[in-house]
Design an enzyme around this catalytic site. Structure first.
Site, mmCIF file in Angstrom:
data_model
loop_
_atom_site.group_PDB
_atom_site.id
_atom_site.type_symbol
_atom_site.label_atom_id
_atom_site.label_comp_id
_atom_site.label_asym_id
_atom_site.label_seq_id
_atom_site.Cartn_x
_atom_site.Cartn_y
_atom_site.Cartn_z
ATOM 1 N N HIS A 1 0.872 -1.086 -0.153
ATOM 2 C CA HIS A 1 0.060 0.058 0.067
ATOM 3 C C HIS A 1 1.012 1.147 0.034
ATOM 4 C CE1 HIS A 1 -3.952 -1.872 0.364
ATOM 5 N NE2 HIS A 1 -3.530 -2.480 1.382
ATOM 6 N N ARG B 1 -1.956 -4.864 -20.966
ATOM 7 C CA ARG B 1 -1.855 -6.016 -21.366
ATOM 8 C C ARG B 1 -1.489 -6.938 -20.636
ATOM 9 N NH1 ARG B 1 1.481 -1.875 -23.783
ATOM 10 N NH2 ARG B 1 1.118 -1.407 -25.909
ATOM 11 N N ARG C 1 -7.017 -6.409 -21.577
ATOM 12 C CA ARG C 1 -7.147 -7.232 -22.644
ATOM 13 C C ARG C 1 -6.799 -8.679 -22.212
ATOM 14 N NH1 ARG C 1 -3.164 -6.149 -27.467
ATOM 15 N NH2 ARG C 1 -1.664 -6.912 -25.699
ATOM 16 N N GLU D 1 -8.087 -6.279 -35.106
ATOM 17 C CA GLU D 1 -6.645 -6.459 -35.673
ATOM 18 C C GLU D 1 -6.638 -7.541 -36.770
ATOM 19 O OE1 GLU D 1 -4.360 -7.216 -32.272
ATOM 20 O OE2 GLU D 1 -5.724 -8.759 -31.306
ATOM 21 N N ASN E 1 -0.620 -2.348 -34.910
ATOM 22 C CA ASN E 1 0.363 -3.380 -35.147
ATOM 23 C C ASN E 1 0.023 -4.455 -35.927
ATOM 24 O OD1 ASN E 1 1.198 -1.361 -33.475
ATOM 25 N ND2 ASN E 1 1.848 -2.810 -32.133
ATOM 26 N N ASP E 2 -1.004 -5.244 -35.483
ATOM 27 C CA ASP E 2 -1.315 -6.499 -36.116
ATOM 28 C C ASP E 2 -2.182 -6.405 -37.315
ATOM 29 O OD1 ASP E 2 -0.151 -8.707 -35.073
ATOM 30 O OD2 ASP E 2 -1.370 -8.882 -33.407
ATOM 31 N N ARG F 1 5.923 -8.252 -39.320
ATOM 32 C CA ARG F 1 6.405 -6.934 -38.558
ATOM 33 C C ARG F 1 7.685 -7.471 -37.791
ATOM 34 N NH1 ARG F 1 4.141 -5.805 -33.177
ATOM 35 N NH2 ARG F 1 2.246 -7.509 -32.497
ATOM 36 N N CYS G 1 -5.770 1.631 -29.975
ATOM 37 C CA CYS G 1 -4.694 1.501 -28.778
ATOM 38 C C CYS G 1 -3.194 0.999 -29.433
ATOM 39 C CB CYS G 1 -5.137 0.334 -27.954
ATOM 40 S SG CYS G 1 -5.448 -1.382 -28.439
#
Length: 539
Positions: free
Chosen positions: A188, A295, A331, A430, A453-454, A464, A501
């Site tokens: 905490h 993520r 996600r 995506e 990205n994808d 990529r 995103c």
């Protein structure tokens, strides 16, 4: 110059003198008592007084760090009422015929050791809470006022560890930073440091010595480093980094609290992407409207085995509490392709980017999926959590996900476990397949979030990860932008919102394009929140 390495709790640069935290040292002696009933009464009276003190701290924390973080002291009050804790103290007093101080000290050591031995990092962090509550009881019994350390300041506070009540009582105007020898990033105290915007490094170890009291130091909260008596080049570097950080803060002060509205009156939400709990401080520091992408796969990638429901719940709950009502979009695990965890046993694939990954794992190994969903829905009771699912290609997948969600919710209801019924669910856009059926998908969910990205990789049929193809990889390709535009039209036609995103969200040269498409939300790295907000307000 001496360099110490620790864990970053909150980013920032501090340069100044070190002041070791001084607290009243309470010596616990074992004393025989004849009247154990009277000793138990002393303990009960101390509990009552400690509870009143915690209420006062709660009220102060409400003003300084908000309701979600003030709950720390409600938890401490609950610990004072915990039957296991109370019965342990009373049992030691009555069976061993000893003083309350000794019984409290022994119980505190036993409980702290029990929490620290647990595999769950969140529960390990509770050891500090037991210590804090127990020391408060001891101060009451010893009639110590427990007043915070007087600070001439400004100083860098150093300590073996700091418990929440010590942290919240610090004079923030005089504290440049704090560094500790021990401590957990899940404690905490760490949460409070992030919320109070105090640059902090924990876990520096025993290299952080009392003999450094009064010496000049530089704390790099971004890197988790402490420089004792830094040499000239290091000091110059730290000062430059501090100036850059101050410039960022100045920009924040100009924009903080202002809406992300264009000159033409169009509003868009600006959220932040994170990979773990430690990133939340940067989200708050940069005044993001929420978290657009958590993520969750990093919980799996950083573990040597499947994270338990309790481990995940602890992380999701803490993030939701820290965000204090702001949206947190998590996600579900996106393992596979370039993100591999050996214990999943995924094996070698010829085309991993097109292979067994993300939602495909979840829908075939539903025990893993349901564990995560249970943790997510349990955490939803503590904030505004939304859930999104990666690598969707069909309506059938979404309907199967919703069936599993209903099973999880039914299990939680049957167990009497609280959760929010109105948790938003969304999907990542995506894949070209998801774009082409986006109108039908939009009828099934509450929102879309474009993973550029994808989407770029699959639209252009370019790996990529292959550096040989860098000259061919074009994130601005008209086909990619057309895909985003199509998904936006489908979302709005069905009355749901759409965000981006992926990396393109932070491409300021495309901000105007996304605004013209009617994109409702852009989620970027915390450091890009302010530049993006500035760009939107200038559009």
């Amino acid at each position: 110059m001496i360099t110490l390495e620790g864990k970053s709790v909150y980013g920032g640069i501090a340069i100044g003198k070190i002041a070791f935290y001084k607290r009243d040292e309470i010596t616990i002696k074992r004393c025989h008592v004849e009247d154990t009933d009277q000793e138990v009464k002393r303990f009960e009276e101390a509990r009552a007084r400690a509870s009143l003190e915690l209420q006062e701290l709660h009220d102060k924390a409400m003003e300084d760090v908000g309701e979600a973080n003030a709950m720390i002291f409600e938890i401490h009050q609950m610990m004072l009422e915990d039957l296991d804790y109370v019965e342990s103290v009373v049992n030691i007093i009555t069976t061993q015929e000893v003083n309350a101080e000794y019984a409290i000290g022994t119980t505190a050591d036993n409980f702290a050791a029990m929490f620290q031995a647990m595999d769950d990092a969140y529960m390990q962090g509770r050891a500090a809470d037991v210590k804090d509550v127990s020391e408060r009881l001891l101060r009451v019994l010893c009639e110590s006022d427990g007043s915070p350390m007087a600070i001439d300041g400004p100083v860098i506070i150093a300590a073996d560890d700091l418990v929440p009540s010590e942290t919240v009582q610090l004079d923030k105007d005089k504290v440049l930073s704090f560094v500790t020898m021990y401590g957990s990033s899940n404690s905490h105290t760490a949460i409070l440091a992030r919320t109070m915007n105090i640059p902090a490094v924990i876990g520096a170890g025993e290299g952080l010595r009392q003999e450094y009291d009064g010496k000049i130091a530089a704390v790099d909260g971004f890197e988790g480093r402490i420089y004792i008596e830094p040499d000239a080049p290091t000091m110059e570097r730290m000062k430059k980094k501090q100036q850059e950080d101050m410039a960022q803060k100045e920009l924040l002060q100009q924009l903080k609290g202002k809406d992300n509205i264009t000159a033409g009156g169009q509003k868009i939400n600006v959220y932040a992407n994170i990979g773990n709990m430690a990133d939340v401080g940067a989200v708050l520091k940069n005044d993001a409207g929420g978290i657009g992408l958590f993520r969750s796969e990093f919980l799996y990638l950083e573990s040597s085995t499947y994270p338990t429901e309790e481990q995940q719940f602890g992380v999701y709950k803490t993030v939701a509490e820290n965000m204090a009502g702001r949206k947190v979009i998590i996600r579900t695990l996106d393992i596979g392709a370039d993100k591999q965890a050996e214990y999943f046993g995924l094996g070698k694939e010829e085309n991993p980017a097109l292979g067994y990954r993300a939602i495909r794992i979840c829908l075939t190994q539903t025990d893993i999926f349901k564990t995560q969903l249970r943790a997510l829905y349990r955490a939803s009771a503590f904030g505004q959590i939304a859930i999104m699912f990666p690598m969707i290609i069909s309506v059938a997948e979404v309907r199967k996900i919703k069936e599993i969600i209903e099973e999880v919710k039914a299990e939680l209801r049957a167990g009497g476990i609280s959760f929010r019924e109105d948790v938003e669910i969304g999907i990542m856009i995506e894949t070209p397949a998801a774009v082409m059926v986006s109108r039908e998908l939009a009828k099934e969910v509450d929102f879309f979030s474009v993973g550029t990205n994808d989407l770029t990789q699959y639209t252009l049929a370019i790996d990529r990860q292959n550096e040989k193809l860098d000259d061919f990889y074009d994130a601005h390709h008209p086909a990619v932008l057309a895909m985003i535009q199509m998904a936006a039209k489908s979302a709005h036609a069905e009355g749901i919102w759409i965000g981006i995103c992926g990396e393109l969200a932070a491409d300021l040269s495309l901000t105007g394009t996304f605004l013209s498409m009617g994109i409702d939300e852009l989620s970027v790295s915390p450091g890009m929140v302010l530049p993006l907000r500035k760009r939107i307000r200038e559009s």
